[in-house]
Design a protein around this motif. Structure first.
Motif, PDB file in Angstrom:
ATOM      1  N   THR A   8       0.834  -1.208   0.000  1.00  0.00           N
ATOM      2  CA  THR A   8       0.000   0.000   0.000  1.00  0.00           C
ATOM      3  C   THR A   8       0.870   1.260   0.000  1.00  0.00           C
ATOM      4  N   ALA A   9       1.924   1.265   0.797  1.00  0.00           N
ATOM      5  CA  ALA A   9       2.828   2.420   0.860  1.00  0.00           C
ATOM      6  C   ALA A   9       3.512   2.658  -0.487  1.00  0.00           C
ATOM      7  N   VAL A  10       3.924   1.600  -1.169  1.00  0.00           N
ATOM      8  CA  VAL A  10       4.564   1.742  -2.477  1.00  0.00           C
ATOM      9  C   VAL A  10       3.571   2.280  -3.505  1.00  0.00           C
ATOM     10  N   VAL A  11       2.343   1.772  -3.479  1.00  0.00           N
ATOM     11  CA  VAL A  11       1.320   2.249  -4.422  1.00  0.00           C
ATOM     12  C   VAL A  11       1.001   3.722  -4.164  1.00  0.00           C
ATOM     13  N   VAL A  12       0.845   4.091  -2.909  1.00  0.00           N
ATOM     14  CA  VAL A  12       0.553   5.489  -2.570  1.00  0.00           C
ATOM     15  C   VAL A  12       1.713   6.392  -2.985  1.00  0.00           C
ATOM     16  N   SER A  13       2.938   5.957  -2.755  1.00  0.00           N
ATOM     17  CA  SER A  13       4.099   6.755  -3.149  1.00  0.00           C
ATOM     18  C   SER A  13       4.194   6.900  -4.662  1.00  0.00           C
ATOM     19  N   GLY A  14       3.943   5.822  -5.387  1.00  0.00           N
ATOM     20  CA  GLY A  14       3.974   5.886  -6.848  1.00  0.00           C
ATOM     21  C   GLY A  14       2.893   6.788  -7.410  1.00  0.00           C
ATOM     22  N   LEU A  15       1.681   6.663  -6.881  1.00  0.00           N
ATOM     23  CA  LEU A  15       0.571   7.502  -7.325  1.00  0.00           C
ATOM     24  C   LEU A  15       0.837   8.971  -6.996  1.00  0.00           C
ATOM     25  N   SER A  16       1.374   9.230  -5.812  1.00  0.00           N
ATOM     26  CA  SER A  16       1.707  10.601  -5.415  1.00  0.00           C
ATOM     27  C   SER A  16       2.770  11.190  -6.346  1.00  0.00           C
ATOM     28  N   THR A  17       3.748  10.385  -6.700  1.00  0.00           N
ATOM     29  CA  THR A  17       4.785  10.856  -7.615  1.00  0.00           C
ATOM     30  C   THR A  17       4.177  11.257  -8.949  1.00  0.00           C
ATOM     31  N   TYR A  18       3.320  10.406  -9.496  1.00  0.00           N
ATOM     32  CA  TYR A  18       2.695  10.724 -10.783  1.00  0.00           C
ATOM     33  C   TYR A  18       1.855  11.996 -10.695  1.00  0.00           C
ATOM     34  N   LEU A  19       0.998  12.077  -9.681  1.00  0.00           N
ATOM     35  CA  LEU A  19       0.090  13.212  -9.572  1.00  0.00           C
ATOM     36  C   LEU A  19       0.819  14.527  -9.314  1.00  0.00           C
ATOM     37  N   PHE A  20       1.665  14.549  -8.280  1.00  0.00           N
ATOM     38  CA  PHE A  20       2.257  15.804  -7.826  1.00  0.00           C
ATOM     39  C   PHE A  20       3.473  16.251  -8.633  1.00  0.00           C
ATOM     40  N   VAL A  21       4.134  15.322  -9.318  1.00  0.00           N
ATOM     41  CA  VAL A  21       5.318  15.705 -10.087  1.00  0.00           C
ATOM     42  C   VAL A  21       4.996  15.866 -11.572  1.00  0.00           C
ATOM     43  N   PHE A  22       4.188  14.986 -12.120  1.00  0.00           N
ATOM     44  CA  PHE A  22       3.977  15.002 -13.564  1.00  0.00           C
ATOM     45  C   PHE A  22       2.654  15.621 -14.000  1.00  0.00           C
ATOM     46  N   LEU A  23       1.579  15.427 -13.272  1.00  0.00           N
ATOM     47  CA  LEU A  23       0.268  15.876 -13.725  1.00  0.00           C
ATOM     48  C   LEU A  23      -0.110  17.267 -13.205  1.00  0.00           C
TER      49      LEU A  23
END
Length: 159
Positions: free
Chosen positions: A51-66
């Motif tokens: 869960t922590a890895v998924v949340v970190s990956g999703l956060s990276t996509y949203l806050f850095v790229f989108l």
């Protein structure tokens, strides 16, 4: 209905916001790696780590790229003789009118990341709150600060 403001902020704002997001997301990834290590040492549930890895990956996509690109597309401002019109927001678009007569002072701010890209933010203070126009070119920010300051001056006859 009033037309949206026409002035945009600098395109380098996207780069500055991405760097800032990488710093925050990097801290999140360090915590995730720490959780992975603790899971390995203490044999904790792998679902928590997953869960922590998924949340970190999703956060990276949203806050850095989108979000930085969307945020830049929505940011608009316009300065009139009697008011300042600011529009911003990603999901919820906020449109704010700041009457010139309410402006108490205007500042420019520049942190290390904005300085790298020769950007500055203009903050407009009223008695109630502070409004910000982020990531303008240095020269544009200085000119805007001076223009708002000149327009906000009130003669004694006007009071």
């Amino acid at each position: 209905m009033r037309q949206p403001p026409v002035n945009t902020i600098a395109t380098d704002a996207i780069k500055a916001w991405k760097i800032t997001a990488w710093i925050y997301v990097g801290i999140l990834w360090l915590a995730t790696v720490g959780l992975i290590v603790l899971t390995y040492i203490f044999e904790l549930s792998y679902w928590l780590t997953f869960t922590a890895v998924v949340v970190s990956g999703l956060s990276t996509y949203l806050f850095v790229f989108l979000f930085p690109k969307l945020r830049w597309k929505r940011w608009r401002y316009e300065v009139f003789d009697q008011e300042i019109y600011i529009q911003h927001g990603i999901l919820i678009v906020s449109r704010t009118l700041v009457p010139m007569i309410r402006v108490q002072h205007v500042d420019t701010q520049q942190g290390p990341i904005l300085k790298k890209y020769q950007l500055a933010s203009v903050t407009i203070s009223t008695a109630a709150t502070t409004h910000e126009i982020p990531a303008l070119l240095d020269e544009d920010a200085s000119e805007l600060r001076d223009r708002i300051s000149a327009l906000a001056r009130v003669d004694e006859d006007d009071v």
